[in-house]
Write an enzyme that holds these catalytic residues in place. Structure first.
Site: not given
Length: 850
Positions: A464, A700, A724, A734, A770
């Protein structure tokens, strides 16, 4: 009106008053009212029909809850927790239904007597009700009535309803899709979902099982990717709970979805305990990159003193109250910190909050308090048990979650000490923090403006702290080894996270190279920020729009101030996740309108709900799928539930803005899907009295890329989702860390699909990107050269992407793109693009200091 529960002796023995128990906590009724048994038998049996509410980890105590509500605690002997299970054989597990007389435990009285303070065993009411004792000071046999518990009927009915006892136990098996195992974040999602149902839910893996509301218990199951997990539930909402949790677990619990543009870290190499010696006496440490970047600064050593806690308590009631007060105070601070932080920080602190509510941790601490330990000693006992278990499971990612428990241990112990929390360290500008390891709360407490870098001897790239460092944009190196102690506080260091090295006492030549590289980077970023608000045009005047990807309303205003010309992708999942029912039309409108207002007339592109796959919804049951990435996700989910999609489209139609408002469809594969959504959009516009917004699609899938010319006549724009598209083009998951290095959107195969999509959609209003490539300065010129006219990047990268676009001409970009398409690997494309862009910018864009 009252009901009465008869409690039967759980073991043969002598019944006596609690006054005769040589322990002030039990004798003083601090734990609960009841009686005591001095056992002569060796089998502990159920005192009535009910459910096993809990079994101590060490087997020395068991509690049984009646369908009427009362819960009876049977505590075998005094100070028997220290036997660590020796002498106790457990026959039941928490959650098991038992009938009067069923065996719960078998005792080896000789072994227990040798290690216990006393064999006398309190039998206590652990919750609401009034105890009525039957005659004491007599010998009783197991199964003989020894006391009664009176309880109000309305309480009994409510308790029975809440517990759902008496109904059938339903079960279901689901294959877990957890590439990193069941660590804190996915476990917290299961616990949160389980608490929303009126049912008792358990998870079982082989012979191990855990309550679905206990993070520590779930995480110690050792659940791995592909394991078959059995879910069981009983209660009024058992069926709904199983359906929701099956969908949630089968989907992968959202693991990997939250960090869409990031690359999973490679396996962590062994740490280097001793540094190498470089030029002019340099100390060179090698570690693992947790967050990329380069900095030159002064080392600041962060150490933490061990917190001493007394072992023995001042009485059960006092220690219970102290622990509860400390937990509440820490929870309040974390909740306040969650409210003021970004999305990564919120997710991490939400996992910490889930640990604070973990029944497994709380039960272990409670057992220790009841055994006479102090609140601090009890809390440390509970957390250290969890830490040891996490680190023993053989999974690096789960082991890193031990840090979260250690963080909470420290925060609660500080609160219990009665002293003020340590003041945050005073840092100078350009501080490089060195530590054996860092806890999330320690990093959050530092002045982020003055933290130039982080370097730890231990830790891992998926911790973290690593996630927080990346979110802060701070270079970070972990696992450099114990030799880090050799670096003096205040020493000059070069932290080259890109090159996986920390150089202490750098030579004059290395200092000069580092200063030059840092200065060039800072100058480039400052220049980019200074021009961030201006329109973006290439050096020869070609207009390139640079938008921002947004995840919620809070991100909109900062994105605009950072230069975003609009929102090219609003991920609407934030409205739909972490809840048990779909958001209403008005709820959605309020959020979309707030974002549109913050954009102040700039374009807003709203992606419809992209659920399914790795983003499950408890109120949207999906069939179990062998490969969710290829199943009901994206637009397919909307068409599967057109009522949800129509509600969302109506809300979008109602948004009022001076600028463009557009709808974008995820995971499109055919024109037929567009036509179906277009029909729903027309209905939404008609019902709301609005003009239909622009309609576009995300490219995608390879299918959409190669048929973009066929889709173009049905849409107004396209935006290419490179994450994607890369996954599907290269047939590589991925979320698979072993494939991370190969999953690069600059692979020539992906670039050729982008080129084909851009050419096919050239007649639409705009062709955008994007996905992750839109935030990559090295990729921007290639994308422009392939025909892209709009880039929607991470808000923090907008200014730099604009600067890169302004430095190139369209001819430069087309030439670079043509060469990239002729190469045979992503590595070759990156090398070419970096060299070309460095020449145009007169400074390296990336790279380590040798």
């Amino acid at each position: 009106m009252t009901a009465e529960l008869i409690v039967h002796a759980p073991i043969d023995g002598w019944a006596c008053s609690l006054d005769e128990v040589p322990d002030e906590a039990f004798a003083g009724r601090m734990v609960g009212d009841g009686l005591a048994l001095d056992p002569t038998g060796t089998t502990v049996r159920a005192p009535f029909d009910g459910v096993v509410a809990g079994v101590a980890r060490t087997g020395h105590a068991v509690s049984v809850r009646s369908d009427l509500g009362p819960e009876i605690l049977i505590h075998l002997g005094l100070e028997t927790v220290g036997l660590n299970g020796a002498g106790f054989t457990v026959h039941v597990a928490a959650g098991a239904r038992v009938r009067l007389g069923d065996p719960l435990l078998t005792l080896d009285l000789d072994m227990i007597a040798a290690g216990a303070r006393s064999l006398i065993s309190p039998v206590l009411l652990a919750n609401e009700g009034k105890v009525r004792l039957l005659p004491l000071d007599r010998s009783v046999a197991a199964g003989e009535p020894i006391m009664a518990v009176e309880i109000a009927v309305e309480i009994a009915v409510a308790q029975a309803k809440a517990e759902g006892m008496g109904g059938a136990v339903l079960s279901r098996t689901v294959r877990a899709r957890l590439p990193h195992g069941l660590h804190a974040r996915p476990a917290s999602r299961i616990a949160a979902a389980a608490r929303d149902f009126d049912a008792r839910i358990r998870l079982s893996l082989g012979e191990r099982s855990a309550e679905a509301t206990s993070l520590t218990a779930m995480m110690t199951l050792g659940l791995k990717d592909g394991d078959d997990l059995t879910l069981s539930a009983e209660g009024p909402q058992a069926e709904q709970a199983l359906e929701a949790l099956t969908v949630l677990i089968a989907s992968g619990l959202g693991e990997g979805a939250a960090h869409e543009a990031s690359t999973p870290a490679p396996p962590m190499p062994a740490a280097h305990a001793a540094p190498e010696t470089g030029e002019d006496g340099e100390l060179i440490f090698t570690g693992v990159t947790a967050s990329p970047g380069l900095t030159l600064g002064r080392a600041v050593r962060l150490r933490q003193a061990e917190i001493e806690v007394p072992e023995h308590g001042r009485g059960v009631m006092l220690e219970q109250a102290a622990l509860q007060q400390a937990l509440s105070a820490v929870r309040g601070r974390i909740e306040a910190s969650v409210a003021s932080g970004g999305s990564h920080r919120r997710a991490i602190l939400a996992a910490h909050l889930a640990f604070l509510d973990d029944p497994g941790l709380l039960a272990t601490a409670q057992e220790a308090v009841e055994a006479g330990r102090s609140a601090g000693f009890a809390w440390r006992t509970a957390t250290q048990g969890g830490v040891a278990l996490f680190r023993s499971l053989g999974d690096a990612r789960t082991a890193e979650r031990a840090d979260d428990l250690m963080d909470l241990e420290r925060q609660v112990l500080i609160e219990l000490s009665g002293e003020a929390a340590p003041a945050p360290m005073v840092l100078g500008a350009g501080s490089v923090i060195l530590a054996d390891d860092l806890l999330p709360s320690q990093l959050i407490a530092l002045d982020a403006v003055k933290v130039a870098g982080l370097c730890t001897a231990r830790g891992g790239p998926t911790s973290h702290v690593a996630i927080l460092a990346a979110a802060m944009g701070v270079p970070a190196l972990v696992a450099v080894g114990a030799g880090l102690e050799k670096v003096d506080d205040g020493a000059l260091v070069v932290l080259d996270a890109d090159g996986r090295r920390l150089i202490a006492h750098p030579s004059a030549a290395r200092q000069a190279r580092a200063q030059s590289a840092v200065a060039a980077r800072d100058r480039r970023r400052a220049e980019a920020r200074a021009l961030a608000a201006e329109d973006c045009r290439t050096a020869d005047g070609v207009r390139i729009e640079v938008f921002a990807n947004l995840g919620d309303a809070a991100e909109a205003a900062p994105a605009v101030s950072g230069g975003a010309e609009g929102c090219g992708l609003l991920r609407t999942e934030f409205l739909f996740l972490e809840r048990q029912s779909a958001p209403t039309e008005d709820e959605q409108l309020a959020q979309y309108q707030a974002i549109a207002d913050a954009l102040d007339g700039r374009p807003l592109v709203v992606r419809t709900l992209d659920a399914g796959g790795d983003k499950p919804l408890p109120y949207l049951p999906m069939p179990q799928e062998e490969n969710p990435a290829l199943g009901l996700r994206g637009v397919r989910t909307g068409l599967h539930r057109p009522d949800l999609l129509l509600t969302q489209l109506r809300a979008i139609c109602r948004v009022r803005s001076k600028g463009t408002v557009a709808v974008m469809l995820p995971m499109i594969a055919s024109a037929a899907e567009i036509r179906q959504v277009r029909a729903l959009l027309d209905i939404a516009a008609s019902e709301t009295g609005a003009s239909a917004p622009l309609l576009g699609v995300m490219i995608e899938t390879p299918a959409a890329a190669v048929t973009a010319d066929l889709l173009a006549s049905h849409i107004d724009f396209v935006s290419i989702g490179t994450n994607d598209l890369t996954q599907y083009a290269l047939a590589m998951d991925r979320q698979n860390a072993h494939l991370a290095a190969q999953l690069d959107g600059l692979h020539p195969a992906v670039l050729r699909l982008i080129a084909q999509a851009a050419a096919g959609a050239a007649g639409t209003r705009w062709v955008g990107v994007c996905g992750g490539l839109a935030s990559d300065p090295v990729a921007a010129p290639i994308l422009i050269g392939l025909g892209v006219t709009e880039l929607s990047a991470a808000p923090s990268m907008v200014a730099e992407i604009k600067a890169v676009a302004r430095a190139v001409t369209l001819a430069d970009c087309r030439d670079l793109a043509a060469q990239a398409l002729s190469l045979d690997s992503a590595e070759a494309v990156r090398a070419l693009a970096e060299d070309r862009l460095a020449a145009l910018l007169k400074t390296p864009v990336v790279g380590a200091v040798a």
